[in-house]
Design a protein around this motif. Structure first.
Motif, PDB file in Angstrom:
ATOM      1  N   ARG A 116       0.831  -1.207   0.000  1.00 34.88           N
ATOM      2  CA  ARG A 116       0.000   0.000   0.000  1.00 34.88           C
ATOM      3  C   ARG A 116       0.869   1.261   0.000  1.00 34.88           C
ATOM      4  NH1 ARG A 116      -2.605  -1.141   4.382  1.00 34.88           N
ATOM      5  NH2 ARG A 116      -1.442   0.251   5.733  1.00 34.88           N
ATOM      6  N   THR A 117       1.937   1.271   0.795  1.00 37.84           N
ATOM      7  CA  THR A 117       2.773   2.467   0.876  1.00 37.84           C
ATOM      8  C   THR A 117       3.794   2.542  -0.256  1.00 37.84           C
ATOM      9  OG1 THR A 117       4.314   1.397   2.423  1.00 37.84           O
ATOM     10  CG2 THR A 117       2.500   2.698   3.372  1.00 37.84           C
ATOM     11  N   SER A 118       3.853   1.517  -1.095  1.00 34.07           N
ATOM     12  CA  SER A 118       4.735   1.532  -2.270  1.00 34.07           C
ATOM     13  C   SER A 118       4.011   2.019  -3.516  1.00 34.07           C
ATOM     14  CB  SER A 118       5.286   0.123  -2.537  1.00 34.07           C
ATOM     15  OG  SER A 118       6.090  -0.318  -1.464  1.00 34.07           O
ATOM     16  N   MET A 119       2.706   2.094  -3.458  1.00 34.44           N
ATOM     17  CA  MET A 119       1.897   2.463  -4.623  1.00 34.44           C
ATOM     18  C   MET A 119       2.079   3.922  -4.992  1.00 34.44           C
ATOM     19  SD  MET A 119       0.245  -0.134  -5.735  1.00 34.44           S
ATOM     20  CE  MET A 119      -0.966   0.645  -6.772  1.00 34.44           C
TER      21      MET A 119
ATOM     22  N   ALA B  27       9.410 -13.784   0.925  1.00 32.58           N
ATOM     23  CA  ALA B  27       9.454 -12.451   1.533  1.00 32.58           C
ATOM     24  C   ALA B  27      10.213 -11.485   0.627  1.00 32.58           C
ATOM     25  CB  ALA B  27      10.100 -12.505   2.912  1.00 32.58           C
ATOM     26  N   TRP B  28      11.307 -11.940   0.068  1.00 30.26           N
ATOM     27  CA  TRP B  28      12.081 -11.078  -0.826  1.00 30.26           C
ATOM     28  C   TRP B  28      11.306 -10.791  -2.109  1.00 30.26           C
ATOM     29  CZ3 TRP B  28      16.406 -12.223  -4.650  1.00 30.26           C
ATOM     30  CH2 TRP B  28      17.091 -11.051  -4.969  1.00 30.26           C
ATOM     31  N   LEU B  29      10.575 -11.785  -2.621  1.00 31.31           N
ATOM     32  CA  LEU B  29       9.753 -11.553  -3.810  1.00 31.31           C
ATOM     33  C   LEU B  29       8.693 -10.475  -3.549  1.00 31.31           C
ATOM     34  CD1 LEU B  29       9.289 -15.185  -5.173  1.00 31.31           C
ATOM     35  CD2 LEU B  29      10.488 -13.301  -6.304  1.00 31.31           C
ATOM     36  N   VAL B  30       8.067 -10.529  -2.385  1.00 29.70           N
ATOM     37  CA  VAL B  30       7.076  -9.507  -2.033  1.00 29.70           C
ATOM     38  C   VAL B  30       7.757  -8.140  -1.952  1.00 29.70           C
ATOM     39  CG1 VAL B  30       5.518  -8.692  -0.211  1.00 29.70           C
ATOM     40  CG2 VAL B  30       5.469 -11.098  -0.917  1.00 29.70           C
ATOM     41  N   GLN B  31       8.951  -8.102  -1.363  1.00 29.36           N
ATOM     42  CA  GLN B  31       9.673  -6.835  -1.298  1.00 29.36           C
ATOM     43  C   GLN B  31       9.977  -6.320  -2.702  1.00 29.36           C
ATOM     44  OE1 GLN B  31      13.711  -6.655   0.371  1.00 29.36           O
ATOM     45  NE2 GLN B  31      13.098  -4.759   1.404  1.00 29.36           N
ATOM     46  N   LEU B  32      10.356  -7.193  -3.591  1.00 28.95           N
ATOM     47  CA  LEU B  32      10.658  -6.773  -4.961  1.00 28.95           C
ATOM     48  C   LEU B  32       9.412  -6.263  -5.685  1.00 28.95           C
ATOM     49  CD1 LEU B  32      13.205  -9.552  -5.972  1.00 28.95           C
ATOM     50  CD2 LEU B  32      13.693  -7.152  -5.444  1.00 28.95           C
ATOM     51  N   VAL B  33       8.250  -6.846  -5.406  1.00 30.10           N
ATOM     52  CA  VAL B  33       6.996  -6.336  -5.980  1.00 30.10           C
ATOM     53  C   VAL B  33       6.776  -4.909  -5.471  1.00 30.10           C
ATOM     54  CG1 VAL B  33       4.477  -6.571  -5.971  1.00 30.10           C
ATOM     55  CG2 VAL B  33       5.918  -8.586  -6.339  1.00 30.10           C
ATOM     56  N   GLY B  34       6.949  -4.711  -4.173  1.00 33.68           N
ATOM     57  CA  GLY B  34       6.807  -3.364  -3.604  1.00 33.68           C
ATOM     58  C   GLY B  34       7.818  -2.399  -4.200  1.00 33.68           C
ATOM     59  N   ASP B  35       9.049  -2.870  -4.412  1.00 31.16           N
ATOM     60  CA  ASP B  35      10.076  -2.023  -5.024  1.00 31.16           C
ATOM     61  C   ASP B  35       9.673  -1.617  -6.440  1.00 31.16           C
ATOM     62  OD1 ASP B  35      11.544  -2.324  -2.711  1.00 31.16           O
ATOM     63  OD2 ASP B  35      13.070  -3.627  -3.600  1.00 31.16           O
ATOM     64  N   GLY B  36       9.080  -2.545  -7.180  1.00 33.39           N
ATOM     65  CA  GLY B  36       8.616  -2.229  -8.527  1.00 33.39           C
ATOM     66  C   GLY B  36       7.524  -1.183  -8.510  1.00 33.39           C
ATOM     67  N   LEU B  37       6.601  -1.307  -7.556  1.00 31.78           N
ATOM     68  CA  LEU B  37       5.545  -0.302  -7.418  1.00 31.78           C
ATOM     69  C   LEU B  37       6.149   1.052  -7.061  1.00 31.78           C
ATOM     70  CD1 LEU B  37       2.904  -2.422  -5.469  1.00 31.78           C
ATOM     71  CD2 LEU B  37       2.749  -1.652  -7.853  1.00 31.78           C
TER      72      LEU B  37
ATOM     73  N   VAL C 227      -4.288  -4.288 -13.216  1.00 34.57           N
ATOM     74  CA  VAL C 227      -4.573  -4.967 -11.955  1.00 34.57           C
ATOM     75  C   VAL C 227      -4.570  -3.929 -10.841  1.00 34.57           C
ATOM     76  CG1 VAL C 227      -3.724  -6.716 -10.334  1.00 34.57           C
ATOM     77  CG2 VAL C 227      -3.483  -7.085 -12.786  1.00 34.57           C
ATOM     78  N   SER C 228      -5.569  -3.976  -9.995  1.00 43.43           N
ATOM     79  CA  SER C 228      -5.631  -3.034  -8.875  1.00 43.43           C
ATOM     80  C   SER C 228      -4.728  -3.516  -7.744  1.00 43.43           C
ATOM     81  CB  SER C 228      -7.066  -2.903  -8.360  1.00 43.43           C
ATOM     82  OG  SER C 228      -7.435  -4.080  -7.659  1.00 43.43           O
ATOM     83  N   THR C 229      -4.468  -2.625  -6.831  1.00 45.81           N
ATOM     84  CA  THR C 229      -3.673  -2.974  -5.651  1.00 45.81           C
ATOM     85  C   THR C 229      -4.346  -4.080  -4.858  1.00 45.81           C
ATOM     86  OG1 THR C 229      -3.040  -0.656  -5.522  1.00 45.81           O
ATOM     87  CG2 THR C 229      -2.520  -2.009  -3.629  1.00 45.81           C
ATOM     88  N   ASP C 230      -5.656  -3.989  -4.720  1.00 45.12           N
ATOM     89  CA  ASP C 230      -6.385  -5.017  -3.965  1.00 45.12           C
ATOM     90  C   ASP C 230      -6.269  -6.380  -4.642  1.00 45.12           C
ATOM     91  OD1 ASP C 230      -7.171  -3.237  -1.989  1.00 45.12           O
ATOM     92  OD2 ASP C 230      -9.069  -2.759  -2.975  1.00 45.12           O
ATOM     93  N   GLU C 231      -6.360  -6.398  -5.983  1.00 44.62           N
ATOM     94  CA  GLU C 231      -6.211  -7.673  -6.702  1.00 44.62           C
ATOM     95  C   GLU C 231      -4.805  -8.232  -6.519  1.00 44.62           C
ATOM     96  OE1 GLU C 231      -9.027  -7.425 -10.605  1.00 44.62           O
ATOM     97  OE2 GLU C 231      -7.462  -5.876 -10.439  1.00 44.62           O
ATOM     98  N   LEU C 232      -3.819  -7.363  -6.580  1.00 48.51           N
ATOM     99  CA  LEU C 232      -2.428  -7.790  -6.371  1.00 48.51           C
ATOM    100  C   LEU C 232      -2.256  -8.366  -4.974  1.00 48.51           C
ATOM    101  CD1 LEU C 232       0.549  -7.882  -7.304  1.00 48.51           C
ATOM    102  CD2 LEU C 232       0.772  -5.553  -6.448  1.00 48.51           C
ATOM    103  N   LEU C 233      -2.773  -7.668  -3.993  1.00 51.37           N
ATOM    104  CA  LEU C 233      -2.661  -8.127  -2.609  1.00 51.37           C
ATOM    105  C   LEU C 233      -3.409  -9.432  -2.400  1.00 51.37           C
ATOM    106  CD1 LEU C 233      -1.563  -7.591   0.183  1.00 51.37           C
ATOM    107  CD2 LEU C 233      -3.530  -6.110   0.615  1.00 51.37           C
ATOM    108  N   ASP C 234      -4.609  -9.553  -2.945  1.00 51.53           N
ATOM    109  CA  ASP C 234      -5.383 -10.798  -2.811  1.00 51.53           C
ATOM    110  C   ASP C 234      -4.632 -11.976  -3.426  1.00 51.53           C
ATOM    111  OD1 ASP C 234      -7.401  -9.445  -1.509  1.00 51.53           O
ATOM    112  OD2 ASP C 234      -8.711  -9.311  -3.285  1.00 51.53           O
ATOM    113  N   THR C 235      -4.036 -11.771  -4.593  1.00 54.90           N
ATOM    114  CA  THR C 235      -3.280 -12.840  -5.244  1.00 54.90           C
ATOM    115  C   THR C 235      -2.058 -13.227  -4.433  1.00 54.90           C
ATOM    116  OG1 THR C 235      -4.076 -12.149  -7.418  1.00 54.90           O
ATOM    117  CG2 THR C 235      -2.085 -13.508  -7.366  1.00 54.90           C
ATOM    118  N   LEU C 236      -1.359 -12.229  -3.905  1.00 52.86           N
ATOM    119  CA  LEU C 236      -0.203 -12.528  -3.059  1.00 52.86           C
ATOM    120  C   LEU C 236      -0.619 -13.304  -1.806  1.00 52.86           C
ATOM    121  CD1 LEU C 236       1.966  -9.303  -3.314  1.00 52.86           C
ATOM    122  CD2 LEU C 236       2.609 -11.608  -4.028  1.00 52.86           C
TER     123      LEU C 236
END
Length: 194
Positions: free
Chosen positions: A96-99, A153-163, A177-186
């Motif tokens: 959320r804070t990376s968006m 955990a690192w993959l999630v961090q990299l997704v946030g870094d990309g955002l 894809v919305s943030t909510d869809e991304l989060l739901d999939t994760l």
């Protein structure tokens, strides 16, 4: 365009101390003009303090850089606390804070961006890169408390870094894809790995 005082105080709550105003001004100048525009004279003018007042708190450009890096570390630690205490979880907070259009309530976003502006090949740049690595480590440690697989955990961090890269460059999000869809999939992927 934001007024001078709005830009100056964008990184803190309220007016703050003269030291905070100087750091806010330094961040603003680094973000808006880069290192070349962030001279001691320009920082003093932006902070609305005398050059002597600036030098009272930061007696050199290196001291000012050190103050910015100390602020980055403090805000990173506070941001990691906020991640850990977020009712939606660390993953939701991090994404959320990376968006684009969002920022850390701890003020980390601006300070991180300002620090990126000085992370070059100079001695100060080396210190900045080391401090930025510390921010990444803080975030990964907080994510690791929720996600016990270090690779995931690192993959999630990299997704946030990309955002966050989209935030820095002003590029729009792609993929539809919305943030909510991304989060739901994760969350589904994380649940499947448990």
């Amino acid at each position: 365009m934001a007024s001078h005082s709005e830009r100056r105080n964008a990184g803190t709550r309220g007016a703050g101390s003269a030291r905070d105003r100087v750091l806010d001004a330094y961040e603003t100048l680094l973000i808006e003009q880069g290192p070349g525009g962030a001279t001691l004279d320009a920082v003093a003018a932006e902070a609305e303090v005398s050059k002597g007042g600036l030098l009272y708190h930061f007696n050199s450009k290196e001291s000012l850089v050190g103050g910015l890096l100390d602020r980055l570390r403090e805000r990173s630690a506070r941001d990691a606390e906020l991640m850990r205490s977020d009712p939606a979880g660390t993953v939701a907070y991090y994404l959320r804070t990376s968006m684009p259009g969002t920022e850390s309530p701890a003020g980390l976003t601006r300070t991180y961006l300002a620090t990126l502006r000085i992370a070059d090949g100079t001695t100060s740049g080396e210190a900045a890169r080391s401090a930025l690595a510390g921010v990444d480590a803080d975030g990964l440690a907080a994510l690791g408390e929720e996600i016990h697989d270090p690779v995931v955990a690192w993959l999630v961090q990299l997704v946030g870094d990309g955002l966050y890269l989209r935030t820095l460059t002003g590029a729009p999000l792609t993929g539809g894809v919305s943030t909510d869809e991304l989060l739901d999939t994760l969350r589904e992927l994380l649940a499947a790995r448990s």
